[in-house]
Design an enzyme around this catalytic site. Structure first.
Site, short mmCIF file in Angstrom:
data_model
loop_
_atom_site.label_atom_id
_atom_site.label_comp_id
_atom_site.label_asym_id
_atom_site.label_seq_id
_atom_site.Cartn_x
_atom_site.Cartn_y
_atom_site.Cartn_z
N TRP A 151 0.83 -1.21 0.00
CA TRP A 151 0.00 0.00 0.00
C TRP A 151 0.86 1.25 0.00
O TRP A 151 0.60 2.22 -0.73
CB TRP A 151 -0.93 0.01 1.22
CG TRP A 151 -1.83 1.21 1.28
CD1 TRP A 151 -3.05 1.36 0.69
CD2 TRP A 151 -1.55 2.46 1.94
NE1 TRP A 151 -3.56 2.62 0.95
CE2 TRP A 151 -2.67 3.31 1.72
CE3 TRP A 151 -0.48 2.93 2.70
CZ2 TRP A 151 -2.73 4.60 2.23
CZ3 TRP A 151 -0.56 4.23 3.21
CH2 TRP A 151 -1.66 5.04 2.97
N HIS A 170 -6.31 -2.82 -1.38
CA HIS A 170 -6.45 -2.98 0.07
C HIS A 170 -6.79 -1.66 0.77
O HIS A 170 -6.92 -1.63 1.99
CB HIS A 170 -5.17 -3.57 0.67
CG HIS A 170 -4.89 -4.97 0.21
ND1 HIS A 170 -4.09 -5.25 -0.87
CD2 HIS A 170 -5.34 -6.17 0.67
CE1 HIS A 170 -4.03 -6.56 -1.05
NE2 HIS A 170 -4.78 -7.13 -0.14
N ASP A 171 -6.91 -0.58 0.01
CA ASP A 171 -7.20 0.72 0.59
C ASP A 171 -8.68 0.79 0.98
O ASP A 171 -9.57 0.61 0.14
CB ASP A 171 -6.88 1.82 -0.44
CG ASP A 171 -7.04 3.21 0.14
OD1 ASP A 171 -6.03 3.79 0.57
OD2 ASP A 171 -8.18 3.71 0.19
N LEU A 172 -8.94 1.06 2.25
CA LEU A 172 -10.33 1.07 2.74
C LEU A 172 -11.16 2.16 2.09
O LEU A 172 -12.36 2.00 1.87
CB LEU A 172 -10.34 1.22 4.26
CG LEU A 172 -9.76 0.06 5.06
CD1 LEU A 172 -9.85 0.35 6.55
CD2 LEU A 172 -10.49 -1.25 4.74
N GLY A 173 -10.54 3.30 1.77
CA GLY A 173 -11.27 4.38 1.12
C GLY A 173 -11.73 3.99 -0.28
O GLY A 173 -12.86 4.29 -0.68
#
Length: 246
Positions: A151, A170-173
């Site tokens: 990331w 994998h970025d939650l945003g």
């Protein structure tokens, strides 16, 4: 990620943002609607003078608030003779207690030292060399540094090198923005997002930026989106055979 609008004609990007808008708008109606509501793709590239400096800051900013990280990184910068950023040699000479006193955890202090050593060894490339390397090669090189994951490298590719086709699965945003845009109750699993994102090539960076914007546009409603939970396995046991049984 959310900030005041900037006109794209002020940006120096290595790809055509107008072509990106057209391609993504053609990819599906929901993306076209998001682009229309958000406006043109825009962000300011970071101005770190080296890969080393960019990653040094990334380590300082990991897992803590931006305000606290800025204070700590300011103390780290003060350790350099030039007052701007300590050289790899200066980081190696700095004692762990000194780095801890600046506010780093032990893990981050060790990560900075590993980054410094790998920069001296040539594993961490110069900025000029990095520009000529593929995304995959840079990820492979840079995740060898202690404390640097995929990331972090992806953020470097996007915000320092301005690469056009990076999708941080994998970025939650990005995950939350996708769920909001495509009207899902839960965030996608990384593999699901990766597969879906094929339609966005070769502008997955731009699509990711719009996913971040979608979260901002949703406001409080964004909190309703939950992470996808792995399916629970059924209790173990022998499967019942088909047919007659006694």
């Amino acid at each position: 990620m959310l900030g005041a609008p900037m006109t794209t004609d002020k940006l120096l990007l290595p790809f055509d943002h107008v072509a990106a808008h057209e391609h993504l708008s053609r990819s599906d109606a929901r993306m076209a609607d998001l682009i229309a509501r958000t406006g043109e793709f825009q962000f300011k590239l970071d101005e770190c003078e080296s890969v080393y400096e960019s990653l040094l800051g990334a380590i300082a900013y990991q897992s803590i608030s931006g305000k606290a990280a800025a204070t700590i990184f300011g103390r780290i910068k003060a350790l350099g003779a030039n007052g701007i950023c300590p050289t790899p040699e200066e980081i190696l000479k700095a004692r762990i207690p000194t780095l801890r006193k600046a506010g780093l955890s032990n893990a981050k202090a060790l990560a900075m030292k590993d980054l410094a050593q790998k920069t001296i060894d040539g594993i961490v490339p110069t900025l000029e060399a990095a520009r000529g390397m593929s995304d995959e090669e840079l990820v492979e090189r840079l995740i060898s540094v202690r404390g640097i994951g995929a990331w972090t490298v992806e953020m470097f590719l996007i915000f320092r090198l301005g690469r056009s086709d990076v999708l941080p699965i994998h970025d939650l945003g990005v995950q939350k923005g996708w769920a909001i845009t495509y009207r899902k109750r839960k965030m996608p699993k990384p593999k699901e997002l990766l597969k879906f994102g094929e339609r966005w090539r070769p502008y997955r960076t731009v699509a990711s930026w719009y996913m971040w914007r979608a979260v901002g546009l949703a406001g409080e409603d964004a909190r309703k989106i939950k992470k996808a939970r792995p399916k629970k396995k059924r209790p173990g046991g022998r499967k019942r055979r088909r047919g007659n049984s006694r």
